[in-house]
Every structure is written in C-alpha cells, then in structure tokens.
Enzyme design. Structure first.
Site, PDB file in Angstrom:
ATOM      1  CG  HIS A  87      -0.301  -0.135   2.542  1.00  0.00           C
ATOM      2  ND1 HIS A  87      -0.850  -0.838   3.584  1.00  0.00           N
ATOM      3  CD2 HIS A  87       0.861   0.365   3.016  1.00  0.00           C
ATOM      4  CE1 HIS A  87      -0.057  -0.756   4.637  1.00  0.00           C
ATOM      5  NE2 HIS A  87       0.986  -0.028   4.323  1.00  0.00           N
ATOM      6  CG  HIS A 109       0.709   3.743   7.954  1.00  0.00           C
ATOM      7  ND1 HIS A 109      -0.382   3.303   7.250  1.00  0.00           N
ATOM      8  CD2 HIS A 109       1.724   2.913   7.609  1.00  0.00           C
ATOM      9  CE1 HIS A 109      -0.034   2.258   6.491  1.00  0.00           C
ATOM     10  NE2 HIS A 109       1.228   2.004   6.703  1.00  0.00           N
ATOM     11  CG  HIS A 126       8.253  -1.519   3.741  1.00  0.00           C
ATOM     12  ND1 HIS A 126       7.323  -2.517   3.902  1.00  0.00           N
ATOM     13  CD2 HIS A 126       7.624  -0.380   4.167  1.00  0.00           C
ATOM     14  CE1 HIS A 126       6.185  -2.010   4.375  1.00  0.00           C
ATOM     15  NE2 HIS A 126       6.345  -0.718   4.556  1.00  0.00           N
ATOM     16  CD  GLU A 182       2.910  -1.782   6.595  1.00  0.00           C
ATOM     17  OE1 GLU A 182       2.850  -0.639   7.060  1.00  0.00           O
ATOM     18  OE2 GLU A 182       3.042  -1.996   5.368  1.00  0.00           O
TER      19      GLU A 182
HETATM   20  C1  DHB Z   1       6.301   2.935   2.131  1.00  0.00           C
HETATM   21  C2  DHB Z   1       5.628   1.712   2.290  1.00  0.00           C
HETATM   22  C3  DHB Z   1       4.623   1.603   3.247  1.00  0.00           C
HETATM   23  O1  DHB Z   1       3.924   0.450   3.477  1.00  0.00           O
HETATM   24  C4  DHB Z   1       4.259   2.687   4.016  1.00  0.00           C
HETATM   25  O2  DHB Z   1       3.256   2.542   4.900  1.00  0.00           O
HETATM   26  C5  DHB Z   1       4.937   3.894   3.874  1.00  0.00           C
HETATM   27  C6  DHB Z   1       5.950   4.012   2.916  1.00  0.00           C
HETATM   28  C7  DHB Z   1       7.382   3.092   1.109  1.00  0.00           C
HETATM   29  O3  DHB Z   1       7.768   2.119   0.447  1.00  0.00           O
HETATM   30  O4  DHB Z   1       7.876   4.209   0.921  1.00  0.00           O
HETATM   31 FE    FE Z   2       2.597   0.704   5.451  1.00  0.00          FE
END
Ligand code: DHB
Ligand code: FE
Length: 280
Positions: A12, A60, A194, A241
C-alpha cells in the site's frame, strides 16, 4: 447469505497514490511494470463484481496515534473520508460504507472471541486508500461499499501472524452468517519487505517476499507460525505488515486458485506484491 468470492493482497505504498495522480507516470519505465501487475486484478474485479470490500490494513498514525492504539478496530459508518497523514496524498471522493454489515461483523467477531474497537467515525489513510485506488480508482465513483478493519502494526506488541490468520477465518464465518445476498472480497494490505528508518532503512528481501507469496497461496501455516521478531528480522520493521495477508488467506478455503500473482522491487522503499486468490 453473504459470500466471500475471493481475496486480494497488495502493498500500500503511498508513492503509488502520488503516481496515480499523474497520468504521465502510467507508462514511465519506473512505474509501468508495477501498474501492469494490477490490470488482471481490475479485470477480475470487473468480472466478479463484489458488492463489499472488507479492507484489512494498518493505520499509520492518522486515525489512531500513540496515545490510543487499538489492536483491532473496525469502521461502523456509512461513509469514510481519507486525510493526508503526511505524504501529500489528495483528498478523494468519500468512500461508501455499510454500517449494517459492520455491526453484524462486530457481533459475529465478538461471539468468536475477537474484540474489535468499534468506530462510528474513522479517517482512512494510505493503507486503505492506495489499494482502493489501485482496484477501482479508474472508475467513476467507488463501485463497492468498503469496511475498514485496522490492525495495529505501529506500537509493539503487535498481534501475531497466527492471530491474523484466525481473524480471517472468523471474518469468513461472519460474512457467511449475514442474511443478505452480498458478494464480498477481502483485501489485506501492507508489506512486503521494507524498513523506513533506523540502521537497516532501505532493507528489501526478495527471497523472503517470494516465500511469503508462495506460503499465502499453498502453505499459510509457514507464515502463520512466524513470530513478529522473525518477520522483522527477515522483512524489516514495516515488513511486519505482511500479517495482513494472512487475514485475507484465512477468509478463503484451504484450496485456492491463483488469479494473479505479481511482484516487483523496489517501488519506493518496498518489495511490491499483489495476489488475487479465489476459492478452488
Ligand atoms: C512505504 C511503504 C509503506 O507500506 C508505508 O506505509 C509507507 C511508505 C514506502 O515504500 O515508501
Ligand atoms: Fe505501510
């Protein structure tokens, strides 16, 4: 009777929301392969035409902040607005909800020993909005009623992967005990690997992401048995996540057909995956 017609899991990434606002980005080499992965998803949705999308995602820091974070919260409203929590994402058309179905889900979940926080007002952030845009943003108006289900992946302790898998099963019971004939699709949004801050910022683990995708399809036990610590070790702090993907999987039967499976890394800071499954 309510029926779950399939499930979708997707990253997302907020940068996707900004890219969608700029038509030039659709065929830009950086974005093309990523967006191409969603074409079969849109075709499938146009074909199966769900009435409702239950969107399991994580907030978030928009609707819930560190002062009060429910582990599991469900929207019980007839509409939801989005707001920008800091990514310069646009304000979109209001998302229609289905409060009557939400209250049924709450009642069923509580009877199955899940205890959601009930939100009669709820702002939705990129975890909800970006997937909705990827699925239906190209259409005039939202063609589904949406039910946001927010899972804490911000303030530790986070719920376990197995808890989310069980939540998916409970959602299936809840939908299948709804007296009205509605077609429901369950979305799980977040991941894949990530990490946005700290010493390992920028971490992407392609092998682990692909193993997670395979597990969600063929062997959900593998992912459900991972601890949050193991998920963070392999996929980064925000990679946790991925537990949202198990909520989608739990809502389906043990045997599934793969309608779409697509992975592309990196997009923004993330290994980006999308999966569409139907009951076999
Ligand atoms: C990114 C990915 C995420 O799931 C998020 O909540 C905020 C940023 C990213 O890849 O930049
Ligand atoms: Fe996220």
């Amino acid at each position: 009777m309510g029926k779950i017609i399939g499930g979708i899991t997707t990253s997302h990434i907020p940068a996707v929301g900004n890219a969608l606002a700029d038509p030039e980005k659709r065929n830009d080499p950086y974005w093309k392969r990523f967006f191409d992965g969603y074409e079969p998803v849109k075709e499938w949705l146009a074909d199966v035409k769900p009435d409702v999308a239950i969107v399991v995602y994580n907030d978030h820091g928009l609707n819930f902040f560190l002062d009060t974070i429910p582990t599991l919260a469900i929207g019980c409203a007839d509409q939801y607005k989005n707001a920008d929590e800091g990514w310069a994402l646009p304000q979109l058309e209001v998302f229609p909800g289905d409060a009557q179905l939400s209250w049924h889900l709450v009642e069923s979940l509580v009877n199955q020993e899940f205890d959601p926080t009930m939100c009669q007002e709820m702002l939705v952030d990129h975890g909800f909005v970006v997937p909705m845009q990827l699925m239906w943003g190209h259409l005039e108006g939202w063609p589904v009623r949406a039910i946001p289900l927010a899972i804490n992946t911000v303030q530790h302790p986070l719920p376990t992967a197995r808890r989310l898998y069980k939540l998916g099963k409970a959602l299936r019971n809840a939908v299948e005990s709804y007296p009205e004939d509605i077609k429901v699709v369950v979305l799980g949004t977040g991941g894949m690997s990530h990490q946005l801050q700290g010493e390992r910022a920028g971490l992407i683990n392609v092998d682990f992401d692909l193993a997670c995708m395979d597990s969600v399809i063929n062997d959900p036990e593998w992912l459900a048995s991972k601890s949050i610590t193991e998920l963070i070790e392999n996929a980064g702090t925000e990679g946790a996540e991925i537990i949202m993907w198990l909520a989608m999987r739990g809502a389906l039967h043990s045997n599934v057909n793969v309608v779409q499976k697509h992975y592309h890394a990196p997009i923004s800071n993330t290994g980006a995956g999308v999966l569409v499954l139907e009951n076999a």
